[in-house]
Enzyme design. Structure first.
Site, PDB file in Angstrom:
ATOM      1  N   ARG A 147       0.852  -1.181   0.000  1.00  0.00           N
ATOM      2  CA  ARG A 147       0.000   0.000   0.000  1.00  0.00           C
ATOM      3  C   ARG A 147       0.894   1.239   0.000  1.00  0.00           C
ATOM      4  O   ARG A 147       2.053   1.181   0.399  1.00  0.00           O
ATOM      5  CB  ARG A 147      -0.893   0.026   1.238  1.00  0.00           C
ATOM      6  CG  ARG A 147      -1.860  -1.149   1.349  1.00  0.00           C
ATOM      7  CD  ARG A 147      -2.706  -1.007   2.618  1.00  0.00           C
ATOM      8  NE  ARG A 147      -3.698  -2.066   2.729  1.00  0.00           N
ATOM      9  CZ  ARG A 147      -3.520  -3.195   3.407  1.00  0.00           C
ATOM     10  NH1 ARG A 147      -2.357  -3.408   4.035  1.00  0.00           N
ATOM     11  NH2 ARG A 147      -4.471  -4.112   3.471  1.00  0.00           N
ATOM     12  N   LYS A 171      -2.271  -2.091   7.908  1.00  0.00           N
ATOM     13  CA  LYS A 171      -3.422  -1.521   8.594  1.00  0.00           C
ATOM     14  C   LYS A 171      -3.575  -2.144   9.975  1.00  0.00           C
ATOM     15  O   LYS A 171      -3.338  -3.324  10.158  1.00  0.00           O
ATOM     16  CB  LYS A 171      -4.690  -1.753   7.768  1.00  0.00           C
ATOM     17  CG  LYS A 171      -4.758  -0.920   6.496  1.00  0.00           C
ATOM     18  CD  LYS A 171      -6.093  -1.110   5.810  1.00  0.00           C
ATOM     19  CE  LYS A 171      -6.219  -0.204   4.591  1.00  0.00           C
ATOM     20  NZ  LYS A 171      -7.519  -0.378   3.913  1.00  0.00           N
ATOM     21  N   HIS A 265      -4.405  -8.484   3.455  1.00  0.00           N
ATOM     22  CA  HIS A 265      -5.853  -8.327   3.590  1.00  0.00           C
ATOM     23  C   HIS A 265      -6.375  -9.081   4.803  1.00  0.00           C
ATOM     24  O   HIS A 265      -5.956 -10.197   5.079  1.00  0.00           O
ATOM     25  CB  HIS A 265      -6.563  -8.863   2.339  1.00  0.00           C
ATOM     26  CG  HIS A 265      -6.505  -7.915   1.198  1.00  0.00           C
ATOM     27  ND1 HIS A 265      -6.773  -8.295  -0.099  1.00  0.00           N
ATOM     28  CD2 HIS A 265      -6.214  -6.588   1.136  1.00  0.00           C
ATOM     29  CE1 HIS A 265      -6.648  -7.256  -0.901  1.00  0.00           C
ATOM     30  NE2 HIS A 265      -6.316  -6.213  -0.166  1.00  0.00           N
ATOM     31  N   TYR A 274      -5.067 -13.123   9.807  1.00  0.00           N
ATOM     32  CA  TYR A 274      -4.270 -13.617   8.693  1.00  0.00           C
ATOM     33  C   TYR A 274      -4.439 -15.121   8.563  1.00  0.00           C
ATOM     34  O   TYR A 274      -4.744 -15.816   9.526  1.00  0.00           O
ATOM     35  CB  TYR A 274      -2.783 -13.304   8.890  1.00  0.00           C
ATOM     36  CG  TYR A 274      -2.493 -11.839   8.932  1.00  0.00           C
ATOM     37  CD1 TYR A 274      -2.607 -11.063   7.785  1.00  0.00           C
ATOM     38  CD2 TYR A 274      -2.126 -11.214  10.111  1.00  0.00           C
ATOM     39  CE1 TYR A 274      -2.347  -9.712   7.818  1.00  0.00           C
ATOM     40  CE2 TYR A 274      -1.868  -9.863  10.158  1.00  0.00           C
ATOM     41  CZ  TYR A 274      -1.978  -9.119   9.001  1.00  0.00           C
ATOM     42  OH  TYR A 274      -1.733  -7.777   9.031  1.00  0.00           O
TER      43      TYR A 274
END
Length: 299
Positions: A147, A171, A265, A274
């Site tokens: 990102r 994040k 993600h 995860y």
């Protein structure tokens, strides 16, 4: 349809026209949507005794048939008005359609850049510090699918050159380790030789000519500039390289779980943030699938 149900439908139509003073077009649409819904109800269930679970089943059927969110919203509006009418008429005690909502329309994914165009974008030439820095940035974006915020936050200590990996803080302050391809490692190494000549305020991996950490906006602007200079047909920005990374990896490996792990993600369907894949497996998938990281024999 029972005579009683037909009678209430006629009363509903009159109510929409006279009391609600809706347009003829809207009333016609509502009546059509009610008829559509009634045809999908289970045997023995009609518009007078339909329950919430029945409307949920019909909603799912219409969604599977490919109705757009807008069409589904119109249908929902019709059955909700019908429920309110029956409630006012004393036929039912609760509106079975209350609270139902149409599935949100999926946002279209950004178009990815094909492998040939990526190769052309990354083939920028020049030995000046800015060019070497920008090449390293774009190589790393495409190599590891980072990102924008993740890349901008990288420090000198984030990259493990011997292991060809980068430690990323994603994040929610979730740390992950992501493989880095050979081209990106080479580009970063070339940039670091120039970075040594810059008086830097901190340990940021990517800095400006004045030694300050490169901002998000500056990274975006530089990538857009190179996309234009390399005459790509679409605007280049960090997320487009991240999306291209994911697309090309999936096309080559079809290992969705590994790519999700590489991208950082969260999996909303489970309590685990995860997947349980270990780094060795991720590295193997990466090396075998990434267009610019496939292992080659040493020359």
């Amino acid at each position: 349809m029972t005579p009683q149900c037909q009678s209430y439908l006629q009363q509903f139509e009159t109510y929409m026209q006279s009391e609600r003073q809706l347009s003829a077009h809207t009333v016609r649409n509502y009546m059509y949507e009610l008829q559509r819904g009634s045809e999908l109800l289970p045997e023995g269930v009609d518009l007078l005794n339909v329950g919430r679970e029945h409307w949920q089943q019909v909603l799912a059927k219409l969604h599977r048939k490919g109705l757009s969110p807008r069409s589904l919203s119109l249908w929902l509006s019709a059955i909700k008005q019908w429920g309110e009418f029956l409630l006012r008429s004393g036929v039912i005690e609760l509106n079975p359609a209350k609270g139902l909502s149409a599935p949100k329309q999926a946002k279209p994914l950004p178009k990815n850049i094909d492998v040939d165009s990526i190769s052309h974008l990354l083939a920028i030439e020049g030995n000046d510090p800015l060019t070497l820095r920008d090449k390293a940035i774009m190589e790393l974006f495409y190599s590891s699918g980072l990102r924008l915020a993740e890349l901008a936050a990288l420090d000198l200590s984030s990259v493990q050159y011997d292991q060809h990996e980068v430690r990323v803080l994603g994040k929610g302050n979730k740390e992950r380790i992501v493989p880095v391809g050979r081209y990106a490692i080479e580009a970063i190494s070339a940039w670091l030789k120039c970075r040594k000549q810059i008086s830097c305020e901190d340990n940021a991996l990517f800095v400006t000519e004045k030694g300050k950490r490169l901002s998000h906006r500056s990274i975006q602007a530089r990538m857009s500039k190179w996309g234009q200079e390399q005459a790509l047909s679409m605007r280049v920005h960090p997320h487009k390289l991240r999306h291209s990374f994911a697309t090309h990896m999936l096309e080559s490996s079809a290992d969705l779980r590994a790519v999700q792990e590489l991208l950082g993600h969260e999996n909303l369907s489970t309590t685990q943030i995860y997947t349980s894949l270990d780094f060795q497996h991720l590295a193997k998938v990466y090396d075998n699938a990434h267009p610019r990281a496939k292992k080659q024999q040493d020359k």
